[in-house]
Design a protein around this motif. Structure first.
Motif, PDB file in Angstrom:
ATOM      1  N   ASP A 130       8.447  -0.897   1.414  1.00  0.00           N
ATOM      2  CA  ASP A 130       7.120  -1.501   1.497  1.00  0.00           C
ATOM      3  C   ASP A 130       6.461  -1.247   2.841  1.00  0.00           C
ATOM      4  O   ASP A 130       5.307  -1.646   3.054  1.00  0.00           O
ATOM      5  CB  ASP A 130       7.175  -3.004   1.206  1.00  0.00           C
ATOM      6  CG  ASP A 130       8.153  -3.732   2.116  1.00  0.00           C
ATOM      7  OD1 ASP A 130       8.757  -3.085   2.999  1.00  0.00           O
ATOM      8  OD2 ASP A 130       8.315  -4.950   1.933  1.00  0.00           O
ATOM      9  N   GLU A 131       7.150  -0.575   3.762  1.00  0.00           N
ATOM     10  CA  GLU A 131       6.579  -0.229   5.052  1.00  0.00           C
ATOM     11  C   GLU A 131       7.043   1.169   5.437  1.00  0.00           C
ATOM     12  O   GLU A 131       8.214   1.507   5.307  1.00  0.00           O
ATOM     13  CB  GLU A 131       7.011  -1.214   6.143  1.00  0.00           C
ATOM     14  CG  GLU A 131       6.488  -2.618   5.956  1.00  0.00           C
ATOM     15  CD  GLU A 131       6.943  -3.541   7.080  1.00  0.00           C
ATOM     16  OE1 GLU A 131       7.846  -3.140   7.836  1.00  0.00           O
ATOM     17  OE2 GLU A 131       6.387  -4.644   7.195  1.00  0.00           O
ATOM     18  N   LEU A 158       0.922   1.153   5.057  1.00  0.00           N
ATOM     19  CA  LEU A 158       1.231   0.808   3.672  1.00  0.00           C
ATOM     20  C   LEU A 158       0.475   1.741   2.737  1.00  0.00           C
ATOM     21  O   LEU A 158      -0.543   2.327   3.113  1.00  0.00           O
ATOM     22  CB  LEU A 158       0.815  -0.642   3.375  1.00  0.00           C
ATOM     23  CG  LEU A 158       1.289  -1.731   4.337  1.00  0.00           C
ATOM     24  CD1 LEU A 158       0.591  -3.045   4.015  1.00  0.00           C
ATOM     25  CD2 LEU A 158       2.787  -1.889   4.254  1.00  0.00           C
ATOM     26  N   TRP A 159       0.967   1.858   1.508  1.00  0.00           N
ATOM     27  CA  TRP A 159       0.201   2.535   0.468  1.00  0.00           C
ATOM     28  C   TRP A 159      -0.761   1.531  -0.157  1.00  0.00           C
ATOM     29  O   TRP A 159      -0.494   0.325  -0.169  1.00  0.00           O
ATOM     30  CB  TRP A 159       1.122   3.117  -0.597  1.00  0.00           C
ATOM     31  CG  TRP A 159       2.076   4.147  -0.064  1.00  0.00           C
ATOM     32  CD1 TRP A 159       3.426   4.068  -0.033  1.00  0.00           C
ATOM     33  CD2 TRP A 159       1.737   5.413   0.517  1.00  0.00           C
ATOM     34  NE1 TRP A 159       3.981   5.207   0.528  1.00  0.00           N
ATOM     35  CE2 TRP A 159       2.960   6.049   0.874  1.00  0.00           C
ATOM     36  CE3 TRP A 159       0.542   6.076   0.763  1.00  0.00           C
ATOM     37  CZ2 TRP A 159       3.002   7.310   1.464  1.00  0.00           C
ATOM     38  CZ3 TRP A 159       0.579   7.334   1.350  1.00  0.00           C
ATOM     39  CH2 TRP A 159       1.790   7.937   1.689  1.00  0.00           C
ATOM     40  N   PRO A 160      -1.888   1.985  -0.700  1.00  0.00           N
ATOM     41  CA  PRO A 160      -2.887   1.034  -1.214  1.00  0.00           C
ATOM     42  C   PRO A 160      -2.480   0.327  -2.492  1.00  0.00           C
ATOM     43  O   PRO A 160      -3.006  -0.755  -2.798  1.00  0.00           O
ATOM     44  CB  PRO A 160      -4.119   1.918  -1.441  1.00  0.00           C
ATOM     45  CG  PRO A 160      -3.580   3.289  -1.640  1.00  0.00           C
ATOM     46  CD  PRO A 160      -2.367   3.375  -0.751  1.00  0.00           C
ATOM     47  N   ASP A 161      -1.529   0.906  -3.271  1.00  0.00           N
ATOM     48  CA  ASP A 161      -1.249   0.339  -4.598  1.00  0.00           C
ATOM     49  C   ASP A 161       0.223   0.417  -4.962  1.00  0.00           C
ATOM     50  O   ASP A 161       0.567   0.675  -6.110  1.00  0.00           O
ATOM     51  CB  ASP A 161      -2.086   1.065  -5.655  1.00  0.00           C
ATOM     52  CG  ASP A 161      -1.834   2.574  -5.661  1.00  0.00           C
ATOM     53  OD1 ASP A 161      -1.098   3.059  -4.789  1.00  0.00           O
ATOM     54  OD2 ASP A 161      -2.368   3.255  -6.552  1.00  0.00           O
ATOM     55  N   THR A 201      -2.053  -0.972   8.427  1.00  0.00           N
ATOM     56  CA  THR A 201      -3.183  -0.348   7.742  1.00  0.00           C
ATOM     57  C   THR A 201      -2.740   0.323   6.441  1.00  0.00           C
ATOM     58  O   THR A 201      -1.650   0.891   6.361  1.00  0.00           O
ATOM     59  CB  THR A 201      -3.838   0.708   8.656  1.00  0.00           C
ATOM     60  OG1 THR A 201      -4.385   0.058   9.809  1.00  0.00           O
ATOM     61  CG2 THR A 201      -4.958   1.452   7.934  1.00  0.00           C
ATOM     62  N   LYS A 202      -3.601   0.256   5.435  1.00  0.00           N
ATOM     63  CA  LYS A 202      -3.341   0.961   4.183  1.00  0.00           C
ATOM     64  C   LYS A 202      -3.936   2.359   4.245  1.00  0.00           C
ATOM     65  O   LYS A 202      -5.101   2.535   4.620  1.00  0.00           O
ATOM     66  CB  LYS A 202      -3.928   0.193   2.999  1.00  0.00           C
ATOM     67  CG  LYS A 202      -3.211  -1.120   2.693  1.00  0.00           C
ATOM     68  CD  LYS A 202      -3.784  -1.770   1.451  1.00  0.00           C
ATOM     69  CE  LYS A 202      -3.025  -3.053   1.115  1.00  0.00           C
ATOM     70  NZ  LYS A 202      -3.577  -3.713  -0.101  1.00  0.00           N
TER      71      LYS A 202
END
Length: 311
Positions: A130-131, A158-161, A201-202
């Motif tokens: 998740d990171e 992070l990834w957006p989704d 940040t995503k």
């Protein structure tokens, strides 16, 4: 990504390499005159397996022509290794305070007259992280010095989704952004992350990469791991002209034009088919952009080089 299923005896590889690798599916250039043509691949050298046992990232030095920076895959020492154009080790730099969780690619760029290196700790074979991190360093001026190297900062992103695997990174000083490409998704996704991104940040989706050849059902069923992985994106680099992206997988190099806006669909401007090269996972343009190097995660395997052929 590690895969013992692709490991071949060195003698077999070298025999194939010396006898049969110098055939190339010619660069499938478009009708655009600006698309360069590349030579057949040539042998550059074999990295020291004691230093680069799992080469997973490669990038050019912006201090010196003919010098390249490489990293090993995850769970290896947190080191940045300098090699020359013949893949011979010049120096080894230990990254202070960092752990190589799953380092997958390294990029170089120049900003305000200073040269930098960035490492993507973004590998996620299981899709559970998740990171992710991009570690940023000032590029050592003397590649032969060896010693320690301290990160300037690490960007946790992070990834957006949701989680995804990404094994490619390049940097654009013009856009002041890092770019990552998803590995397993079809079509592949190109994400951007600003140089000055805040912690957490995503990444932002800016383009999808369509037109990358996918294995057929027979290949998927009969070629084991190679069949399943051959079209997945393992590395990328941006040409020094900031216009062309070289995107690597196990079977070919696809060249895309750098997108000028978000939500873009990109298709290859040209394609190079690789010779037999197990686990091709590192790609780098030379500092003048006239050469292109490809390295393998399986050791001992040669680094190969393409040279631009003028139209």
């Amino acid at each position: 990504m590690k895969s013992n299923a692709l490991l071949k005896p060195r003698s077999l590889f070298l025999g194939l390499f010396s006898v049969g690798y110098l055939f190339l599916s010619a660069c499938q250039a478009t009708s655009e005159a600006t698309v360069p043509r590349w030579s057949e691949p040539v042998f550059a050298g074999i990295p020291d397996a004691g230093k680069l046992s799992e080469l997973s990232g490669l990038t050019r030095s912006n201090h010196a022509e003919g010098v390249y920076w490489a990293i090993n895959d995850g769970n290896n020492p947190a080191e940045i290794i300098a090699i020359d154009a013949n893949a011979q080790t010049l120096g080894t730099f230990s990254a202070v305070g960092l752990r190589n969780i799953d380092w997958e690619d390294i990029a170089s760029y120049t900003l305000s007259g200073k040269h930098y290196l960035a490492i993507a700790d973004s590998g996620d074979n299981g899709g559970v992280r998740d990171e992710l991190y991009i570690h940023i360093f000032e590029e050592p001026a003397d590649a032969k010095r060896s010693g320690q190297i301290h990160p300037i900062k690490s960007i946790r992103f992070l990834w957006p989704d949701g989680a995804r695997d990404a094994e490619s990174l390049f940097a654009s000083a013009k856009d002041r952004s890092f770019y990552l490409i998803s590995k397993k998704r079809v079509p592949a996704e190109l994400f951007a992350l600003p140089f000055d991104a805040a912690d957490g940040t995503k990444a932002v989706l800016v383009a999808t990469l369509e037109g990358i050849a996918q294995p057929d059902a027979e290949t998927m069923n009969n070629k084991g791991d190679y069949g399943r992985y051959r079209a997945q994106i393992t590395a990328a680099d941006l040409h020094p002209d900031n216009r062309t992206i070289a995107v690597l997988n196990y079977q070919e190099i696809n060249f895309f034009t750098m997108p000028k806006k978000s939500n873009t669909v990109l298709k290859p401007a040209s394609t190079l088919t690789l010779p037999w090269l197990p686990q091709a996972e590192g790609i780098a343009f030379s500092r003048d952009g006239k050469q292109l190097y490809v390295g393998s995660e399986q050791a001992p395997t040669p680094v190969i080089r393409y040279d631009i052929v003028q139209p």
